[in-house]
Design a protein around this motif. Structure first.
Motif, PDB file in Angstrom:
ATOM      1  N   ALA A   1       2.499  -4.780   5.246  1.00 15.71           N
ATOM      2  CA  ALA A   1       2.567  -4.370   6.656  1.00 15.71           C
ATOM      3  C   ALA A   1       3.298  -5.410   7.495  1.00 15.71           C
ATOM      4  CB  ALA A   1       1.161  -4.132   7.206  1.00 15.71           C
ATOM      5  N   LYS A   2       3.131  -6.683   7.154  1.00 11.17           N
ATOM      6  CA  LYS A   2       3.804  -7.753   7.904  1.00 11.17           C
ATOM      7  C   LYS A   2       5.309  -7.740   7.690  1.00 11.17           C
ATOM      8  CE  LYS A   2      -0.208 -10.735   7.865  1.00 11.17           C
ATOM      9  NZ  LYS A   2      -0.814 -11.965   7.360  1.00 11.17           N
ATOM     10  N   LYS A   3       5.764  -7.087   6.612  1.00 12.00           N
ATOM     11  CA  LYS A   3       7.187  -7.047   6.278  1.00 12.00           C
ATOM     12  C   LYS A   3       7.884  -5.791   6.780  1.00 12.00           C
ATOM     13  CE  LYS A   3       6.547  -9.804   2.136  1.00 12.00           C
ATOM     14  NZ  LYS A   3       6.711  -9.867   0.675  1.00 12.00           N
TER      15      LYS A   3
ATOM     16  N   ARG B   1      -9.702  -3.543   0.848  1.00 10.55           N
ATOM     17  CA  ARG B   1      -9.001  -4.580   1.606  1.00 10.55           C
ATOM     18  C   ARG B   1      -7.895  -4.051   2.503  1.00 10.55           C
ATOM     19  NH1 ARG B   1      -7.489  -8.433  -3.157  1.00 10.55           N
ATOM     20  NH2 ARG B   1      -7.045  -6.393  -3.947  1.00 10.55           N
ATOM     21  N   VAL B   2      -7.613  -2.798   2.425  1.00  8.54           N
ATOM     22  CA  VAL B   2      -6.511  -2.238   3.198  1.00  8.54           C
ATOM     23  C   VAL B   2      -7.022  -1.753   4.544  1.00  8.54           C
ATOM     24  CG1 VAL B   2      -4.770  -0.426   3.294  1.00  8.54           C
ATOM     25  CG2 VAL B   2      -5.252  -1.565   1.144  1.00  8.54           C
ATOM     26  N   ASN B   3      -6.439  -2.221   5.615  1.00  6.96           N
ATOM     27  CA  ASN B   3      -6.814  -1.783   6.952  1.00  6.96           C
ATOM     28  C   ASN B   3      -5.657  -1.120   7.684  1.00  6.96           C
ATOM     29  OD1 ASN B   3      -9.347  -2.757   6.548  1.00  6.96           O
ATOM     30  ND2 ASN B   3      -9.048  -4.605   7.726  1.00  6.96           N
ATOM     31  N   ASN B   4      -4.498  -1.113   7.080  1.00  8.61           N
ATOM     32  CA  ASN B   4      -3.316  -0.508   7.699  1.00  8.61           C
ATOM     33  C   ASN B   4      -2.972   0.765   6.944  1.00  8.61           C
ATOM     34  OD1 ASN B   4      -2.527  -2.772   9.546  1.00  8.61           O
ATOM     35  ND2 ASN B   4      -2.483  -3.846   7.598  1.00  8.61           N
ATOM     36  N   TYR B   5      -2.677   1.809   7.716  1.00 14.40           N
ATOM     37  CA  TYR B   5      -2.370   3.101   7.115  1.00 14.40           C
ATOM     38  C   TYR B   5      -1.231   3.763   7.866  1.00 14.40           C
ATOM     39  CZ  TYR B   5      -7.131   2.390   5.444  1.00 14.40           C
ATOM     40  OH  TYR B   5      -8.255   1.852   4.891  1.00 14.40           O
ATOM     41  N   ILE B   6      -0.468   4.543   7.149  1.00 19.34           N
ATOM     42  CA  ILE B   6       0.481   5.470   7.755  1.00 19.34           C
ATOM     43  C   ILE B   6      -0.136   6.850   7.556  1.00 19.34           C
ATOM     44  CG2 ILE B   6       2.796   6.473   7.679  1.00 19.34           C
ATOM     45  CD1 ILE B   6       2.799   3.542   8.551  1.00 19.34           C
TER      46      ILE B   6
ATOM     47  N   SER C   1       4.762  13.319  14.401  1.00 21.71           N
ATOM     48  CA  SER C   1       3.563  13.553  13.594  1.00 21.71           C
ATOM     49  C   SER C   1       3.298  12.410  12.619  1.00 21.71           C
ATOM     50  CB  SER C   1       3.674  14.873  12.841  1.00 21.71           C
ATOM     51  OG  SER C   1       4.791  14.845  11.980  1.00 21.71           O
ATOM     52  N   VAL C   2       3.729  11.206  12.977  1.00 24.07           N
ATOM     53  CA  VAL C   2       3.544  10.016  12.144  1.00 24.07           C
ATOM     54  C   VAL C   2       2.864   8.939  12.981  1.00 24.07           C
ATOM     55  CG1 VAL C   2       4.686   8.248  10.758  1.00 24.07           C
ATOM     56  CG2 VAL C   2       5.633  10.568  10.852  1.00 24.07           C
ATOM     57  N   PHE C   3       1.800   8.357  12.420  1.00 25.93           N
ATOM     58  CA  PHE C   3       1.025   7.341  13.122  1.00 25.93           C
ATOM     59  C   PHE C   3       0.816   6.121  12.239  1.00 25.93           C
ATOM     60  CE2 PHE C   3       0.142  11.222  15.213  1.00 25.93           C
ATOM     61  CZ  PHE C   3      -0.150  10.909  16.526  1.00 25.93           C
ATOM     62  N   GLU C   4       0.823   4.940  12.865  1.00 24.26           N
ATOM     63  CA  GLU C   4       0.397   3.709  12.211  1.00 24.26           C
ATOM     64  C   GLU C   4      -1.009   3.443  12.701  1.00 24.26           C
ATOM     65  OE1 GLU C   4       2.977   0.277  12.371  1.00 24.26           O
ATOM     66  OE2 GLU C   4       4.723   1.584  12.514  1.00 24.26           O
ATOM     67  N   VAL C   5      -1.938   3.265  11.768  1.00 27.41           N
ATOM     68  CA  VAL C   5      -3.347   3.112  12.096  1.00 27.41           C
ATOM     69  C   VAL C   5      -3.861   1.826  11.467  1.00 27.41           C
ATOM     70  CG1 VAL C   5      -5.624   4.167  11.865  1.00 27.41           C
ATOM     71  CG2 VAL C   5      -3.625   5.610  12.204  1.00 27.41           C
ATOM     72  N   ASN C   6      -4.655   1.073  12.219  1.00 29.62           N
ATOM     73  CA  ASN C   6      -5.250  -0.158  11.708  1.00 29.62           C
ATOM     74  C   ASN C   6      -6.741  -0.108  11.990  1.00 29.62           C
ATOM     75  OD1 ASN C   6      -6.300  -2.895  11.694  1.00 29.62           O
ATOM     76  ND2 ASN C   6      -4.181  -3.518  11.429  1.00 29.62           N
ATOM     77  N   ILE C   7      -7.528   0.292  10.975  1.00 30.59           N
ATOM     78  CA  ILE C   7      -8.979   0.386  11.117  1.00 30.59           C
ATOM     79  C   ILE C   7      -9.646   0.049   9.790  1.00 30.59           C
ATOM     80  CG2 ILE C   7      -8.994   2.071  12.988  1.00 30.59           C
ATOM     81  CD1 ILE C   7      -9.439   4.279  11.001  1.00 30.59           C
TER      82      ILE C   7
ATOM     83  N   TYR D   1      -1.265   7.054   3.780  1.00 34.42           N
ATOM     84  CA  TYR D   1      -0.727   6.030   2.894  1.00 34.42           C
ATOM     85  C   TYR D   1      -1.324   4.682   3.275  1.00 34.42           C
ATOM     86  CZ  TYR D   1       2.789   9.568   1.879  1.00 34.42           C
ATOM     87  OH  TYR D   1       3.420  10.730   1.517  1.00 34.42           O
ATOM     88  N   PRO D   2      -2.116   4.076   2.388  1.00 33.62           N
ATOM     89  CA  PRO D   2      -2.623   2.731   2.675  1.00 33.62           C
ATOM     90  C   PRO D   2      -1.484   1.722   2.539  1.00 33.62           C
ATOM     91  CG  PRO D   2      -3.382   3.474   0.523  1.00 33.62           C
ATOM     92  CD  PRO D   2      -2.609   4.602   1.126  1.00 33.62           C
ATOM     93  N   ILE D   3      -1.446   0.765   3.446  1.00 35.25           N
ATOM     94  CA  ILE D   3      -0.419  -0.270   3.437  1.00 35.25           C
ATOM     95  C   ILE D   3      -1.120  -1.626   3.328  1.00 35.25           C
ATOM     96  CG2 ILE D   3       1.519  -1.292   4.695  1.00 35.25           C
ATOM     97  CD1 ILE D   3       2.014   1.625   4.004  1.00 35.25           C
ATOM     98  N   GLU D   4      -0.858  -2.354   2.264  1.00 34.95           N
ATOM     99  CA  GLU D   4      -1.445  -3.678   2.096  1.00 34.95           C
ATOM    100  C   GLU D   4      -1.007  -4.584   3.254  1.00 34.95           C
ATOM    101  OE1 GLU D   4      -3.537  -4.894  -0.097  1.00 34.95           O
ATOM    102  OE2 GLU D   4      -3.664  -3.172  -1.415  1.00 34.95           O
ATOM    103  N   CYS D   5      -1.887  -5.475   3.662  1.00 37.62           N
ATOM    104  CA  CYS D   5      -1.603  -6.367   4.798  1.00 37.62           C
ATOM    105  C   CYS D   5      -0.317  -7.165   4.591  1.00 37.62           C
ATOM    106  CB  CYS D   5      -2.772  -7.309   5.044  1.00 37.62           C
ATOM    107  SG  CYS D   5      -4.214  -6.458   5.689  1.00 37.62           S
TER     108      CYS D   5
END
Length: 108
Positions: A90-92, A8-13, A51-57, A83-87
């Protein structure tokens, strides 16, 4: 060994630390690795620091991205953190400062 991601995780650092091999010739090789990994990540997200990215896939695309990175990175020396970030979390996320891009501003 496979890398399993929560479904269920689509957001990552994604954070990378590319080892500088030393010497002029080697430094250019590590810079090439760094640039290639950066280009891969820019296809799927935004750079928040050098060298840090926010990715949503999707997890499937993230697994493909991981395979691309593994082909370029020297896993005996370089370090990649995902690092997976729960949706809900991520909104917070709070962002402060000048010229801050967000995934929402890129993908909407």
């Amino acid at each position: 060994m496979g890398f399993k991601l929560p479904q269920r995780v689509n957001n990552y650092i994604v954070i990378y630390d590319i080892f500088s091999d030393g010497g002029d010739r080697w430094a250019s090789l590590s810079n090439r690795r760094r640039a290639r990994i950066s280009r891969f990540l820019l296809e799927y997200g935004i750079r928040t620091q050098k060298s840090v990215f926010e990715v949503n896939i999707s997890p499937a695309k993230m697994n493909k991205l991981i395979e691309k990175i593994k082909k370029v990175a020297r896993t005996d020396r370089d370090r990649i953190y995902i690092y997976p970030i729960e949706c809900k979390v991520a909104k917070k996320i709070k962002r402060f400062g000048r010229n801050i891009a967000t995934l929402d501003s890129i993908f909407i």
